[in-house]
Design an enzyme around this catalytic site. Structure first.
Site, PDB file in Angstrom:
ATOM      1  N   ALA A   9       0.828  -1.215   0.000  1.00  0.00           N
ATOM      2  CA  ALA A   9       0.000   0.000   0.000  1.00  0.00           C
ATOM      3  C   ALA A   9       0.856   1.256   0.000  1.00  0.00           C
ATOM      4  CB  ALA A   9      -0.912  -0.014   1.228  1.00  0.00           C
ATOM      5  N   ARG A  15      -2.125   8.816 -10.819  1.00  0.00           N
ATOM      6  CA  ARG A  15      -3.215   8.953 -11.777  1.00  0.00           C
ATOM      7  C   ARG A  15      -4.549   9.302 -11.116  1.00  0.00           C
ATOM      8  NH1 ARG A  15      -2.271   3.370 -14.696  1.00  0.00           N
ATOM      9  NH2 ARG A  15      -1.030   3.034 -12.833  1.00  0.00           N
ATOM     10  N   GLY A  78       9.638  -0.731  -6.262  1.00  0.00           N
ATOM     11  CA  GLY A  78       9.003  -1.884  -6.907  1.00  0.00           C
ATOM     12  C   GLY A  78       8.319  -2.811  -5.915  1.00  0.00           C
ATOM     13  N   ASN A 384     -33.750  24.046  22.984  1.00  0.00           N
ATOM     14  CA  ASN A 384     -32.978  23.197  23.892  1.00  0.00           C
ATOM     15  C   ASN A 384     -31.610  23.760  24.217  1.00  0.00           C
ATOM     16  OD1 ASN A 384     -32.143  22.793  21.215  1.00  0.00           O
ATOM     17  ND2 ASN A 384     -31.375  20.753  21.663  1.00  0.00           N
ATOM     18  N   ALA A 421     -51.587  28.211  20.420  1.00  0.00           N
ATOM     19  CA  ALA A 421     -50.671  28.499  19.311  1.00  0.00           C
ATOM     20  C   ALA A 421     -49.883  29.773  19.587  1.00  0.00           C
ATOM     21  CB  ALA A 421     -51.477  28.641  18.020  1.00  0.00           C
TER      22      ALA A 421
HETATM   23  C1  UD1 Z   1       1.518  -5.114 -10.683  1.00  0.00           C
HETATM   24  C2  UD1 Z   1       2.237  -6.388 -11.143  1.00  0.00           C
HETATM   25  C3  UD1 Z   1       1.577  -6.871 -12.427  1.00  0.00           C
HETATM   26  C4  UD1 Z   1       0.096  -7.109 -12.193  1.00  0.00           C
HETATM   27  C5  UD1 Z   1      -0.576  -5.859 -11.640  1.00  0.00           C
HETATM   28  C6  UD1 Z   1      -1.982  -6.185 -11.217  1.00  0.00           C
HETATM   29  C7  UD1 Z   1       4.583  -6.265 -10.489  1.00  0.00           C
HETATM   30  C8  UD1 Z   1       5.957  -5.940 -10.919  1.00  0.00           C
HETATM   31  N1  UD1 Z   1       3.626  -6.104 -11.397  1.00  0.00           N
HETATM   32  O1  UD1 Z   1       1.731  -4.130 -11.669  1.00  0.00           O
HETATM   33  O2  UD1 Z   1       2.192  -8.090 -12.853  1.00  0.00           O
HETATM   34  O3  UD1 Z   1      -0.518  -7.500 -13.394  1.00  0.00           O
HETATM   35  O4  UD1 Z   1       0.133  -5.376 -10.475  1.00  0.00           O
HETATM   36  O5  UD1 Z   1      -2.656  -5.061 -10.719  1.00  0.00           O
HETATM   37  O6  UD1 Z   1       4.383  -6.696  -9.373  1.00  0.00           O
HETATM   38  N2  UD1 Z   1       3.634  -0.871  -4.437  1.00  0.00           N
HETATM   39  C9  UD1 Z   1       4.329  -0.581  -3.295  1.00  0.00           C
HETATM   40  N3  UD1 Z   1       5.633  -0.217  -3.413  1.00  0.00           N
HETATM   41  C10 UD1 Z   1       6.268  -0.153  -4.600  1.00  0.00           C
HETATM   42  C11 UD1 Z   1       5.542  -0.459  -5.772  1.00  0.00           C
HETATM   43  C12 UD1 Z   1       4.224  -0.810  -5.653  1.00  0.00           C
HETATM   44  O7  UD1 Z   1       3.797  -0.627  -2.181  1.00  0.00           O
HETATM   45  O8  UD1 Z   1       7.477   0.157  -4.611  1.00  0.00           O
HETATM   46  C13 UD1 Z   1       2.217  -1.254  -4.293  1.00  0.00           C
HETATM   47  C14 UD1 Z   1       1.261  -0.256  -4.923  1.00  0.00           C
HETATM   48  O9  UD1 Z   1       0.846   0.701  -3.969  1.00  0.00           O
HETATM   49  C15 UD1 Z   1       0.106  -1.158  -5.346  1.00  0.00           C
HETATM   50  C16 UD1 Z   1       0.784  -2.485  -5.655  1.00  0.00           C
HETATM   51  O10 UD1 Z   1       2.011  -2.457  -4.976  1.00  0.00           O
HETATM   52  O11 UD1 Z   1      -0.819  -1.342  -4.286  1.00  0.00           O
HETATM   53  C17 UD1 Z   1       0.979  -2.708  -7.157  1.00  0.00           C
HETATM   54  O12 UD1 Z   1       1.819  -1.698  -7.652  1.00  0.00           O
HETATM   55  P1  UD1 Z   1       1.587  -1.034  -9.066  1.00  0.00           P
HETATM   56  O13 UD1 Z   1       2.655  -0.060  -9.297  1.00  0.00           O
HETATM   57  O14 UD1 Z   1       0.179  -0.587  -9.207  1.00  0.00           O
HETATM   58  O15 UD1 Z   1       1.885  -2.313  -9.997  1.00  0.00           O
HETATM   59  P2  UD1 Z   1       1.377  -2.534 -11.463  1.00  0.00           P
HETATM   60  O16 UD1 Z   1       2.243  -1.818 -12.403  1.00  0.00           O
HETATM   61  O17 UD1 Z   1      -0.081  -2.336 -11.537  1.00  0.00           O
END
Ligand code: UD1
Ligand code: CA
Length: 454
Positions: A9, A15, A78, A384, A421
């Site tokens: 999270a 976006r 990531g 009140n 009244a």
């Molecule tokens: C990710 C998956 C993808 C999948 C998709 C589904 C990876 C590399 N890719 O891509 O295969 O199809 O979700 O929705 O896992 N987050 C962190 N820290 C970070 C990066 C992300 O907490 O450094 C959290 C984000 O807040 C989010 C989740 O991880 O809740 C997914 O991250 P997001 O960047 O949305 O991944 P996608 O590119 O959608």
């Protein structure tokens, strides 16, 4: 094996174009993350870890009551890096279920099936067949249908982009192996990130079984990245709730126009008209009818009561066979006995009304204790509040309050008393008598209406 759930999270959610962190965006009135935590709790895991980053303290505060451990990810490097932040708190003997804070509709039942596929020497992966898989990691299988690896959209060749099986992001991995694999992740990919998804190829290489589970309901695994997807997820949630009401025998005039943002319990032959919003815990008895455009929160409504259109009802206990509205408002903590009528433009706050009492028009009842069979005339106000203190008004059984009366609390109107009244009542009035407070009506003889000078 004990189950540890890690919820990612930390993302900012650019976006969304919002100051609110993505995982705090509301779905059915609650943060996205709260839905995921609630689903996680249904699995009764031994621990829940939330990896947070963007919106740090706000995210923690919004879930301060939840029994979760927090892991901070200072920099978003990531999904693999994110999971690694929680690993110091995870035991080697655990199975780790990874969930995303922005995938709020996932069902506990699906997760149970997925967890059952994993073990000390096997990884389980939740996938789904998508009409439009753009943006998702693709599941690459060999000729025998065995999962080989996951390729992110941005790293995918044209051939791989044609694969319609997408990675939901949800997986179950034994902690011991996960720890080892996370340490080996590299950033040599299109986004320069540590991809959690790369552990799948590592497992295959080590001949660790990768068991896929295909979720055949892609709506359950929708990820929320922008406001359009947030609205889409809200619509799926709404449809699920409406479906449950229909299955329970409730008549919904339009299932697409009723929102249940919490828990709604219903008796038999309940009818709900369009544009009604239920929040918190609401209970409707048998044959209750709710008119159009009502908002009802944390309220109980007894059998055969009808709520007419355009009412706002907050934390009330309404008895059976009552008539409420149209255009009535209940602020918290009111209790109505059987057969009470509260009509248009009546506001009721922290008051009780006894059986068969009526207040049909343009009235404020605040901190009032009203007996049975009382009639409150139009335009009555229980005064009140003196600017500092709140005081109670008692109106005893069978009293009749004439229109436009000001009852200045603390004050008591005796049983079967009548108030004339327009009276301003500042002292208790005796039972069975007429009390009025009113200056004498005069007529001025020889008075002429002014005329314009020419
Ligand atoms: C990710 C998956 C993808 C999948 C998709 C589904 C990876 C590399 N890719 O891509 O295969 O199809 O979700 O929705 O896992 N987050 C962190 N820290 C970070 C990066 C992300 O907490 O450094 C959290 C984000 O807040 C989010 C989740 O991880 O809740 C997914 O991250 P997001 O960047 O949305 O991944 P996608 O590119 O959608
Ligand atoms: Ca995402």
């Amino acid at each position: 094996m004990p189950l540890a759930i890690v919820i990612l999270a930390a993302g900012q959610g650019k976006r969304m174009r919002s100051d609110l962190p993505k995982v705090l965006q509301p779905l059915a009135g609650r943060p996205l993350l709260a839905h995921v935590v609630a689903t996680a709790q249904e699995l009764e895991p031994s621990s829940i870890h939330v990896v947070y980053g963007h919106g740090g303290e706000r995210v923690r505060e919004s879930l301060s009551a939840a029994p979760v451990a927090w892991a901070h990810q200072a920099e978003q490097r990531g999904t693999g890096h994110a999971v690694a932040q929680a690993m110091p708190q995870v035991h080697d003997a655990d199975l780790v279920l990874v969930l995303y804070g922005d995938v709020p509709l996932i069902r506990a039942e699906t997760l149970r099936q997925l967890v059952a596929l994993a073990g000390p020497k096997s990884v389980a992966l939740l996938t789904t067949e998508l009409d439009d898989p753009a943006g998702y990691g693709r599941i690459v299988r060999n000729a025998r249908g065995q999962v080989q690896r996951i390729v992110e959209e941005k790293d995918a060749s044209a051939r791989i982009k044609r694969i319609r099986e997408g990675n939901t992001g949800v997986m179950v991995v034994p902690a011991k192996l996960l720890r080892r694999w996370l340490a080996r992740l590299r950033t040599d990919n299109a986004q320069g990130e540590l991809y959690l998804t790369d552990i799948v190829a590592m497992a295959v290489k080590e001949k660790i079984k990768v068991a896929p589970l295909v979720d055949d309901n892609p709506a359950d695994v929708l990820g929320v990245n922008d406001k359009a997807q947030l609205a889409e997820v809200e619509a799926v949630y709404r449809a699920r709730q409406a479906g449950a009401l229909l299955a329970a025998g409730v008549t919904l005039v339009d299932p697409a126009r009723v929102d249940v943002r919490g828990a709604l319990a219903t008796g038999r032959d309940v009818l709900i008209d369009v544009n009604v919003v239920f929040e918190g815990n609401v209970r409707l008895g048998d044959r209750v009818r709710i008119g159009a455009n009502c908002v009802i929160r944390d309220t109980e409504i007894g059998d055969d009561t009808e709520v007419f259109p355009n009412c706002v009802i907050d934390r009330a206990t309404i008895g059976p066979a009552c008539h409420i509205g149209p255009f009535a408002r209940f602020r918290p903590s009111s209790k109505l006995a059987r057969g009470v009528h509260i009509g248009n433009f009546v506001e009721v706050k922290n008051s009780t009304l006894g059986e068969g009492s009526k207040s049909n028009h343009l009235t404020y009842l605040g901190d009032a204790v009203v007996g049975a069979k009382v009639n409150v005339g139009a335009g009555t106000v229980t005064c009140n509040y003196d600017g500092v203190n709140k005081s109670q008004t008692h109106i005893d059984d069978g009293a009749f309050i004439g229109s436009g009366a000001m009852l200045v609390a603390p004050v008591r109107v005796g049983a079967r008393a009548t108030i004339g009244a327009g009276s301003v009542i500042t002292r208790d009035t005796p039972a069975d008598k007429l009390t009025l407070e009113r200056s004498k009506q005069v007529t001025i003889d020889g008075w002429h209406r002014p005329t314009k000078k020419t």
